[in-house]
Write a protein that holds these residues in place. Sequence first.
Motif, PDB file in Angstrom:
ATOM      1  N   PHE A  60     -79.849 -63.599  -0.462  1.00 61.03           N
ATOM      2  CA  PHE A  60     -81.229 -64.068  -0.533  1.00 61.03           C
ATOM      3  C   PHE A  60     -81.423 -64.902  -1.801  1.00 61.03           C
ATOM      4  O   PHE A  60     -80.552 -64.966  -2.663  1.00 61.03           O
ATOM      5  CB  PHE A  60     -82.201 -62.886  -0.505  1.00 61.03           C
ATOM      6  N   SER A  61     -82.585 -65.516  -1.895  1.00 59.95           N
ATOM      7  CA  SER A  61     -82.881 -66.391  -3.035  1.00 59.95           C
ATOM      8  C   SER A  61     -83.061 -65.584  -4.318  1.00 59.95           C
ATOM      9  O   SER A  61     -83.282 -64.362  -4.288  1.00 59.95           O
ATOM     10  CB  SER A  61     -84.155 -67.193  -2.759  1.00 59.95           C
ATOM     11  N   THR A  62     -82.991 -66.290  -5.444  1.00 59.30           N
ATOM     12  CA  THR A  62     -83.214 -65.652  -6.744  1.00 59.30           C
ATOM     13  C   THR A  62     -84.614 -65.057  -6.824  1.00 59.30           C
ATOM     14  O   THR A  62     -84.789 -63.930  -7.313  1.00 59.30           O
ATOM     15  CB  THR A  62     -83.005 -66.666  -7.881  1.00 59.30           C
ATOM     16  N   ASP A  63     -85.609 -65.790  -6.341  1.00 57.47           N
ATOM     17  CA  ASP A  63     -86.981 -65.287  -6.370  1.00 57.47           C
ATOM     18  C   ASP A  63     -87.109 -63.997  -5.568  1.00 57.47           C
ATOM     19  O   ASP A  63     -87.796 -63.054  -5.992  1.00 57.47           O
ATOM     20  CB  ASP A  63     -87.958 -66.333  -5.834  1.00 57.47           C
ATOM     21  N   PHE A  64     -86.464 -63.956  -4.412  1.00 51.88           N
ATOM     22  CA  PHE A  64     -86.519 -62.740  -3.591  1.00 51.88           C
ATOM     23  C   PHE A  64     -85.845 -61.588  -4.318  1.00 51.88           C
ATOM     24  O   PHE A  64     -86.356 -60.459  -4.318  1.00 51.88           O
ATOM     25  CB  PHE A  64     -85.843 -62.978  -2.238  1.00 51.88           C
TER      26      PHE A  64
END
Length: 211
Positions: A168-172
């Motif tokens: 998943f993304s860094t923000d997630f």
Amino acid sequence: MSDTSPDKTHAGMSASQWTRMAIELGPLVVFFVMNAQADRFFGNPEAQNIFYATGAFMVATVVSLSYSYAKFRKVPTMPLVSGIFIMVFGALTLWLQDDEFIKLKPTIVNALFAAALLGAAAMGRPVMKQLFDGAFDLTDKGWMVLTVRWGLFFIFLGLVNEVVWRNFSTDFWVSFKLFGVMPMTLVFGMAQIPVLTKYARGRDIDTQPAE
């Protein structure tokens, strides 16, 4: 000045434990906010937010550990170990400008905790008794049950961290640390209340069965 008044227990945890949890949660909140808003605060490219967040996380961790020592005159073992790893992996993240280091940190720390707890349990040493620092008065069997359960839970957290940061993304991933890992840990801790009740020392003397 440290607190010396006796703690009252709420939902299976003493007041000092709830306070420690709030202290430990602070750096994660800072990490989340900075990752989401650093570009607005400092005008940096949004892709650089994770590095600003990592630096803020390191500072907030030092402040948290310092406050914990000032209030309780000691720093619990697990937050201290985690704090050391935050400093090391945070420094590597900033120096090399590679966020994989800070993402790997939870996996390594959880693996270390799991190995320590399960290794101690295999040698017949229920080390959760020392980690909880006399907050509960349990039989040795009760402490052993908690030691094994927390060891397995740390394995679970390490595996979950690997799945999340790699897919998943860094923000997630940052959001999951605050809104996923912390609630899961709290729910798991609450789920251990029956163990605290079942293995409380003197339970048979102090309580009567309900009719």
